[in-house]
Design a protein around this motif. Structure first.
Motif, short mmCIF file in Angstrom:
data_model
loop_
_atom_site.label_atom_id
_atom_site.label_comp_id
_atom_site.label_asym_id
_atom_site.label_seq_id
_atom_site.Cartn_x
_atom_site.Cartn_y
_atom_site.Cartn_z
N GLY A 223 0.83 -1.18 -0.06
CA GLY A 223 0.08 0.06 -0.13
C GLY A 223 0.77 1.44 0.01
O GLY A 223 0.45 2.22 0.07
N ARG A 226 -0.13 4.21 -4.73
CA ARG A 226 -1.48 4.12 -5.42
C ARG A 226 -1.06 4.03 -6.98
O ARG A 226 -0.43 4.69 -7.46
N VAL A 268 1.14 8.39 -6.04
CA VAL A 268 0.51 8.01 -7.30
C VAL A 268 1.15 7.67 -8.51
O VAL A 268 2.11 8.55 -8.78
#
Length: 481
Positions: A223, A226, A268
């Motif tokens: 995690g 993203r 991201v």
């Protein structure tokens, strides 16, 4: 001068200092920027230095994504894993479809001894040594051995022959993996003693699941990043059904993604990051949307219009976007008859050969075969006489223009056929000069109709005169009777 190993630094971004003998130097390069839950490499304990694709390898059959046709209840793989049934398998499929994964799962979940041999680096001596060890293990403890031979097609005939006694006597459960057609690359005796299982490229949904797991799970990236939806689409296209490639590109993107901002947001991976990581521009192409239909339409129309350069552009665009090469090959086969036809009778064999090459070779090499077919079809003389002919015949049949088959053409070899007049008056063409004789073949409803109208283009031009002479004889205008 002090070497990197002596200073405790890893030799490369992905080396583990624990292996090289030094302590980790957190300042030793960009490896510290790869996000992850348990240190710079993004892996959990004991996985530092392993590629993401290795860390994410399934640990059981339930974690395997795709290949549902091979993993259902009662399938050979299930029998091998769940019931320890001795058998030999040949796994055939493109790279990244799970051949090594399935073999590794067998090693994790069965009680058998697992041995992996690479046909790239190992020879007969290693194979025979492992077989001898397996025989002793089986005789002394009853424990069976799974012998996994990766890239088995790289073994020559003599090397593959060395496997036969072990497979024949079930001293080992043999699993061979190959990306090449086993009917050409694996010797018949070995293939006949093994069950052939074909693996398919992973679909888009399966690749998304693989990537999603790698981002979320602790042994993956945990995690720490993203993936933007547009970048995910691009990643899936670039992967081309290859899970290993998808994870390799994802790992590369995680390496170059920007650090979190001051607000602590998770970085991201967007299309720009992915393009920078893999040095591949994102081709805007949706295999199920407008781009798919627009590009293939432009591709075929460019070939039909004999613009070889435009046709090659659209071919490259589809390949780069991850279009299924089998789809491209199928369209070329259709085009060869629809738009070239008898103007160049070699066009169809060329297109079919390109399609076979796609199956036998696969991308990236098959791009050359597809390009050859595209060039051939683009530069060939064009004729739509074939499709016009068959569609004309179909149109008449659909209108009800059929009628009974002429009596002299009907089957006459069964008892009683002669009494019905079947075959009476039939003229055997080979008994007449030139193999053509005046005779009625078509039913009354379509007698005299002309469906095939050859053009004057290319090789088809010679059929114009030939067909005129044949029709003249068939209809009684010529000299042959």
């Amino acid at each position: 001068m002090t070497s990197r190993a002596e200073s405790g630094q890893a030799e490369s971004l992905f080396d583990d200092p624990a292996i090289t003998g030094g302590a980790r130097d957190d300042t030793a390069g960009d490896a510290s920027r790869i996000p992850g839950p348990s240190g710079p490499s993004g892996g959990s304990a004991g996985t530092d230095g392993q590629p993401l694709a290795v860390r994410m390898r399934p640990r059981g059959l339930d974690e395997v994504v795709g290949q549902g046709h091979l993993l259902g209840p009662g399938t050979p793989i299930r029998q091998l894993v769940d019931r320890d049934v001795p058998m030999s398998l040949v796994l055939w499929g493109p790279p990244g479809t799970g051949k090594t994964t399935l073999a590794t799962v067998v090693s994790h979940v069965t009680s058998r001894r697992f041995v992996e041999v690479s046909a790239v680096s190992d020879g007969v001596k290693r194979v025979r040594a492992e077989i001898d060890l397996a025989r002793r293990e089986l005789g002394m403890t009853g424990r069976q051995t799974v012998l996994f031979v990766d890239e088995v097609h790289r073994f020559n005939k003599a090397q593959q022959d060395a496997l036969l006694p072990a497979v024949e006597n079930r001293w080992v459960s043999f699993i061979g993996a190959t990306t090449e057609n086993p009917f050409f690359s694996v010797i018949s005796p070995l293939l006949s003693r093994s069950l052939l299982l074909t693996l398919e490229p992973l679909g888009d949904d399966a690749l998304r699941e693989v990537v999603g797991r790698a981002i979320a799970e602790e042994r993956g990236l945990g995690g720490a990043v993203r993936l933007d939806p547009a970048a995910e689409d691009h990643l899936v296209r670039l992967a081309g059904g290859d899970a290993r490639r998808a994870l390799t590109y994802l790992e590369a993107a995680a390496l170059v993604v920007d650090d979190p901002g001051p607000d602590g947001d998770v970085p991201v991976i967007d299309p720009d990051v992915l393009e920078r990581a893999v040095d591949r521009a994102a081709v805007r192409y949706d295999r199920e949307g407008d781009q798919h239909y627009d590009v293939i339409s432009a591709f075929i129309k460019s070939i039909r219009g004999s613009d070889v350069d435009a046709a090659l552009h659209y071919l490259a665009r589809m390949i780069e976007a991850g279009e299924d090469p089998r789809f491209i090959a199928r369209r070329l086969i259709v085009h060869a008859s629809e738009d070239v036809g008898m103007a160049d009778p070699t066009a169809l064999p060329t297109a079919v050969a390109a399609a076979q090459a796609v199956e036998f070779v696969g991308l990236p090499e098959a791009r050359i075969n597809l390009a050859q077919a595209v060039i051939h079809l683009s530069l060939a003389p064009k004729s739509n006489a074939v499709i016009t002919a068959v569609d004309g015949a179909l149109s008449d049949v659909r209108k009800g223009l059929a009628g009974p088959v002429p009596a002299h053409l009907r089957e006459a070899h069964y008892k009683g056929a002669a009494k019905l007049g079947h075959g009476k008056g039939y003229k055997y063409a080979h008994d007449h000069p030139g193999g053509v004789v005046r005779q009625k073949y078509a039913p009354d409803a379509v007698h005299g109709r002309e469906y095939y109208r050859p053009t004057r283009h290319g090789a088809e031009s010679r059929f114009t005169e030939v067909l005129a002479r044949i029709r003249s004889v068939l209809r009684g205008n010529g000299e042959r009777r």
